[in-house]
Design an enzyme around this catalytic site. Structure first.
Site, PDB file in Angstrom:
ATOM      1  N   ASP A  40      -0.829  -3.142  16.649  1.00  0.00           N
ATOM      2  CA  ASP A  40      -1.404  -2.834  15.339  1.00  0.00           C
ATOM      3  C   ASP A  40      -2.489  -1.770  15.406  1.00  0.00           C
ATOM      4  O   ASP A  40      -2.517  -0.855  14.581  1.00  0.00           O
ATOM      5  CB  ASP A  40      -1.980  -4.103  14.702  1.00  0.00           C
ATOM      6  N   ARG A  58       0.827  -1.212   0.000  1.00  0.00           N
ATOM      7  CA  ARG A  58       0.000   0.000   0.000  1.00  0.00           C
ATOM      8  C   ARG A  58       0.859   1.259   0.000  1.00  0.00           C
ATOM      9  O   ARG A  58       0.528   2.249  -0.662  1.00  0.00           O
ATOM     10  CB  ARG A  58      -0.943   0.016   1.214  1.00  0.00           C
ATOM     11  N   LYS A 113       4.919   1.876  12.049  1.00  0.00           N
ATOM     12  CA  LYS A 113       4.468   1.991  13.437  1.00  0.00           C
ATOM     13  C   LYS A 113       4.093   0.628  14.010  1.00  0.00           C
ATOM     14  O   LYS A 113       3.680  -0.259  13.261  1.00  0.00           O
ATOM     15  CB  LYS A 113       3.289   2.973  13.533  1.00  0.00           C
ATOM     16  N   HIS A 120      11.494  -4.795  13.851  1.00  0.00           N
ATOM     17  CA  HIS A 120      11.730  -3.367  13.632  1.00  0.00           C
ATOM     18  C   HIS A 120      13.106  -2.928  14.132  1.00  0.00           C
ATOM     19  O   HIS A 120      13.825  -2.217  13.422  1.00  0.00           O
ATOM     20  CB  HIS A 120      10.640  -2.540  14.307  1.00  0.00           C
ATOM     21  N   SER A 122      13.748  -8.867   0.994  1.00  0.00           N
ATOM     22  CA  SER A 122      13.044  -9.815   1.853  1.00  0.00           C
ATOM     23  C   SER A 122      14.010 -10.929   2.181  1.00  0.00           C
ATOM     24  O   SER A 122      14.968 -11.176   1.423  1.00  0.00           O
ATOM     25  CB  SER A 122      11.812 -10.372   1.134  1.00  0.00           C
ATOM     26  N   ARG A 123      13.784 -11.601   3.293  1.00  0.00           N
ATOM     27  CA  ARG A 123      14.609 -12.779   3.580  1.00  0.00           C
ATOM     28  C   ARG A 123      14.341 -13.888   2.567  1.00  0.00           C
ATOM     29  O   ARG A 123      15.125 -14.801   2.419  1.00  0.00           O
ATOM     30  CB  ARG A 123      14.337 -13.269   5.000  1.00  0.00           C
TER      31      ARG A 123
END
Length: 353
Positions: free
Chosen positions: A193, A35, A114, A96, A53-54
């Site tokens: 979240d 998004r 966030k 994070h 990405s892993r």
């Protein structure tokens, strides 16, 4: 007492297309990364030059879908790339700190989805590292970068509400079985979240809570199911916040003062309306903007680009101290409710940072 206005102010948010174009790298390929990239490419001149990405295949698929020239199978490869100016960390909550550390140690300006970290101790480490390296860093709490919230700031600064005594904010949403928010190993539950939004409003207006009372209910999936908290400001003002996975709630917010009330119809954290009501009279003023939902994520990217171009290390719209204040309050809520995230040392659970 401030005179009640005849009209609400217009947002002062600069045109995102005017923000200097930077080269972005994205860590993570999930829903929010998708998004974010779509919104930023549609509404700004920012360029996405790399994604990591892993899982190299996932990175490749994401790059193909969005026309990003470079895909990497490790975060270290992306942050070492010379054609990346700023890194957007869009990984899971528990990653994070690790991802922000990789980006900052590689000398990259960093925007972290966030909340900045699962707890204040880890967020403090991110903030200290950014300061030591002289790099920009911010929490991608997109709400505070929206035009809607610039109007909120102007109303608050005008004093028309009088002394704000009460902040009410809540966010509840149901999720299908198997969603990551229901996974204990990913720091699931509503607090990180969803709850970040109402708690951030309360701490933004009231400051660090002088007293906090919280209660929680577990979810059958093994995570916290819902949490409510009362945050008392130093002057006795109160913030009442709630978040849940059991129900879809109106997701509204209210700032109630001695002279007026500002209401944010749901979902309050997205673009939308504002209603200002004069105390005791019923006189109302309304600000309206299109409900573009997550297509408004580009406002935070434009702010980051402007700050970096201006030599700022933080955004005044969401300083890292504000992010830390929110997380300290959330640590306090978790401490009272016995909510523990995986691999979290005891000193971090206790909110020591």
């Amino acid at each position: 007492m401030s005179v009640f206005p005849t009209a609400l102010p217009a947002p002062r948010t600069p045109d995102p297309m005017d923000a200097p174009a930077l080269r972005w790298g994205v860590l993570g390929t999930g829903w929010i990364a998708d998004r974010f990239v779509r919104s930023v490419r549609r509404h700004t001149r920012q360029r996405f030059t790399a994604v990591a990405s892993r899982d190299a295949a996932r990175a490749g698929d994401f790059a193909d879908r969005h026309g990003i020239p470079h895909a990497y199978g490790s975060y270290e490869e992306l942050t070492a790339a010379a054609d990346v100016d700023v890194v957007y960390v869009a990984t899971g909550h528990t990653d994070h700190l690790g991802c922000a550390r990789i980006a900052l140690e590689a000398g990259k300006h960093t925007l972290v989805e966030k909340p900045l970290a699962p707890n204040a101790a880890q967020a403090g480490e991110i903030a200290r590292l950014a300061a030591e390296r002289g790099l920009f860093c911010a929490e991608a709490l997109w709400t505070f970068f929206l035009p809607r919230f610039d109007v909120v700031r102007q109303i608050l600064d005008s004093g028309v509400l009088g002394d704000i005594r009460t902040v009410l904010a809540e966010y509840g949403e149901c999720f299908t079985a198997g969603h990551r928010i229901l996974r204990p190993d990913l720091a699931g539950g509503p607090l990180l979240d969803l709850g970040t939004y109402p708690v951030s409003l309360a701490t933004w207006i009231l400051g660090p809570p002088a007293e906090l009372l919280a209660s929680a209910q577990p979810h059958p999936a093994g995570v916290n199911g819902q949490t409510a908290a009362l945050l008392r400001g130093a002057d006795g003002s109160q913030g009442v916040v709630h978040t849940t996975l059991f129900s879809d709630t109106p997701t509204t917010a209210t700032f109630a003062g001695t002279h007026g009330t500002l209401s944010l119809p749901g979902p309050f954290y997205q673009p939308g309306d504002l209603v200002l009501t004069r105390a005791g009279s019923g006189t109302r003023l309304t600000y309206t903007e299109p409900r573009t939902a997550h297509d408004a994520l580009h406002f935070e990217a434009a702010e980051v680009a402007r700050c970096i171009a201006d030599g700022r290390l933080q955004s005044p719209l969401r300083p890292l101290d504000d992010s830390l204040t929110t997380l300290r309050a959330m640590d306090g809520i978790r401490r009272q409710c016995g909510i523990v995230f995986p691999g979290e040392p005891e000193d971090q659970r206790l909110g020591a940072d």
